[in-house]
Design an enzyme around this catalytic site. Structure first.
Site, PDB file in Angstrom:
ATOM      1  N   GLU A   1      19.652 167.954  29.595  1.00 32.43           N
ATOM      2  CA  GLU A   1      19.190 169.034  28.718  1.00 32.43           C
ATOM      3  C   GLU A   1      18.438 170.096  29.507  1.00 32.43           C
ATOM      4  O   GLU A   1      18.606 171.290  29.284  1.00 32.43           O
ATOM      5  CB  GLU A   1      18.299 168.472  27.600  1.00 32.43           C
ATOM      6  CG  GLU A   1      18.124 169.422  26.419  1.00 32.43           C
ATOM      7  CD  GLU A   1      17.033 170.457  26.594  1.00 32.43           C
ATOM      8  OE1 GLU A   1      17.017 171.427  25.839  1.00 32.43           O
ATOM      9  OE2 GLU A   1      16.184 170.303  27.498  1.00 32.43           O
TER      10      GLU A   1
ATOM     11  N   ASP B   1      16.021 163.308  30.372  1.00 36.39           N
ATOM     12  CA  ASP B   1      15.697 163.989  31.635  1.00 36.39           C
ATOM     13  C   ASP B   1      14.445 164.838  31.453  1.00 36.39           C
ATOM     14  O   ASP B   1      14.066 165.189  30.333  1.00 36.39           O
ATOM     15  CB  ASP B   1      16.871 164.849  32.127  1.00 36.39           C
ATOM     16  CG  ASP B   1      17.220 166.016  31.199  1.00 36.39           C
ATOM     17  OD1 ASP B   1      17.116 165.856  29.964  1.00 36.39           O
ATOM     18  OD2 ASP B   1      17.588 167.094  31.703  1.00 36.39           O
TER      19      ASP B   1
END
Ligand code: BES
Ligand code: MN
Ligand code: MN
Length: 455
Positions: free
Chosen positions: A153, A88
């Site tokens: 994250e 991400d």
């Protein structure tokens, strides 16, 4: 090993083209409208892991974004690496400040510009290509490899701790390898042996049930923007010391040895100020800039919102004020204890004239290892072979919450070997990754597996 390095050198251009495809996927975990892209990116990673020769590749669903898992366990008796990275990325705003579109990777002056180039897709991809080179050239890896890639994250890894607890038995390994941090400076490769932790809050104040005319009501009713400013002003003194009672109780003091080692690093404060347009550095009295960012906790206001901020003037007494604040933590502070101390202090300094709402958001524990850890030393040798220069040992001010979870839940040490640069613009417009560092990183990663196998 020569065959592997030759393969990496020959395939240099192909790697860049493939990386561009990875970087083209806008996998922004913070924005609900990109949920499909995040999922697509997980699928892309899984397909790529199959292409490079990883086995048992699958998406593991979580209450949030899937974890991509794959392994290659064909080296019985050899150590097992658990590789962690994230697919991400951060949002791209303000978009108008990007010199080329964030999801159309563009190479300029030896840098590849795109959101996620440094944090963390480019660095994950480095390991994909190192694995591919070993498997394509030798049909084998010198170590066993398990890969987990996370899709949350950048929003605090909220589901990852549970994932790790639930899959403990499948995640058994000898060491964790992560490339998700910058090197100390251009031409100065480094290994990071410490990260700060984090605890994040939203503070909402309400002073009335509607915005009020500041002429009719001003002076008689609290102004929440003002109350919020006064509250925030009581969190830190003028010397940069945090005033929350008990805040420093568990802080491990900097070792003299570390202070000396850091003082010897090629750091130039004049350049630092120039690079980032800082008139004068600011921080806790008695510490250097590196010490302040690597080894001391801090309190930051990440955002403030209240009242009229449009063009022109509006005489208004705002009903509400909001702040996003966070604290970076160092060993042995814990997010839970610091959160309690902060909330107590916040309630203490908030006047009765406003309604206070505290929302605790994500966080993570700080982490530190010793740099004479044999895996860290093995990484040092690999980097020296990849970059032609011995790495320096650094700590970092950023946070990767899962690193302490690996230690606590799986008993695993982590090796943090990153090839970003301090001016990589992570989380900012014009994020970039140096192409030569990317290439050196692939070679170092390939060497790292061999060095870890050897010990
Ligand atoms: N890659 C960074 C962590 C990092 C930054 C390590 C700088 C070393 C130096 C990671 O993607 C990140 O941004 N982490 C967040 C964690 C947070 C969302 C819990 C951070 O540090 O703000
Ligand atoms: Mn990252
Ligand atoms: Mn990040």
């Amino acid at each position: 090993m020569d065959k592997v390095i030759d393969f990496i050198n020959v395939n240099r251009e192909r790697y860049l083209e493939e990386l561009k495809a990875f970087l083209a996927i806008p996998s922004i975990s913070a924005l609900p409208q990109h949920a499909g892209d995040v999922k697509h990116c997980a699928d892309w990673c899984a397909d790529e892991m199959r292409r490079i020769g990883m086995q048992n590749v699958k998406l593991v669903e979580t209450p949030g974004n899937p974890v991509v898992y794959g392994d290659w366990l064909g080296a019985p008796g050899a150590p097992t690496i658990l590789f962690y990275g994230h697919y991400d990325v951060q949002p791209v705003d303000p978009l108008e400040l990007w010199e080329s579109p964030p999801f159309e990777a563009t190479i300029r002056d030896g840098e590849i510009y795109a959101r996620g180039s440094a944090d963390d897709k480019g660095q994950v991809f480095m390991h994909f290509k190192a694995i591919e080179a070993h498997l394509k050239q030798n049909g084998t890896l010198p170590v066993n490899m398990k890969i987990i890639l996370e899709g949350e994250e950048e929003v605090g890894s909220v589901n990852l701790d549970n994932f790790i607890r639930e899959h403990k038995s499948e995640l058994g390994a000898d060491v964790v390898v992560i490339s998700d941090s910058p090197m100390f400076a251009r031409g100065v490769p480094s290994i990071c042996y410490g990260l700060r932790g984090l605890v994040y809050f939203q503070i909402d104040l309400r002073g009335s049930n509607t915005d009020l005319h500041s002429g009719s009501f001003g002076g008689a009713v609290v102004n929440p923007a003002f109350a919020l400013s006064q509250i925030l002003a009581q969190m830190k003194d003028r010397g940069g010391r945090i005033k929350i009672p008990g805040f420093y109780d568990d802080v491990v003091a900097l070792q003299e040895e570390e202070r000396q080692a850091w003082a010897a690093l090629p750091y130039n404060e004049k350049q630092y100020k120039k690079d980032f347009g800082i008139p004068k550095v600011f921080g806790e009295t008695g510490y250097t800039t590196l010490e302040r960012t690597w080894a001391r906790p801090t309190f930051e206001v990440n955002g403030l919102l209240s009242g009229f901020t449009g063009e022109g003037a509006k005489t208004v007494l705002p009903a509400v004020a909001m702040a996003k604040v966070s604290m970076r933590l160092v060993p042995n502070q814990t997010p839970d204890k610091i959160a309690e101390l902060f909330e107590a202090h916040l309630r203490d300094v908030t006047p009765k004239t406003v309604e206070l709402k505290i929302t605790r958001m994500h966080g993570g524990k700080p982490w530190m290892t010793s740099y004479d850890n044999p895996y860290v030393q093995a990484a040092g040798r690999a980097i020296e072979r990849g970059f032609g220069r011995k790495p320096v040992f650094t700590r970092e001010g950023g946070s990767i919450p899962v690193v302490s979870t690996f230690q606590e839940e799986l008993g695993l040490p982590s090796v943090l070997f990153g090839v970003g640069l301090p001016d990589e613009n992570a989380h900012a417009p014009n994020e970039k990754l140096d192409v030569a560092n990317f290439h050196g990183g692939i070679i170092s990663s390939a060497m790292l597996y061999e060095e870890i196998a050897r010990r």
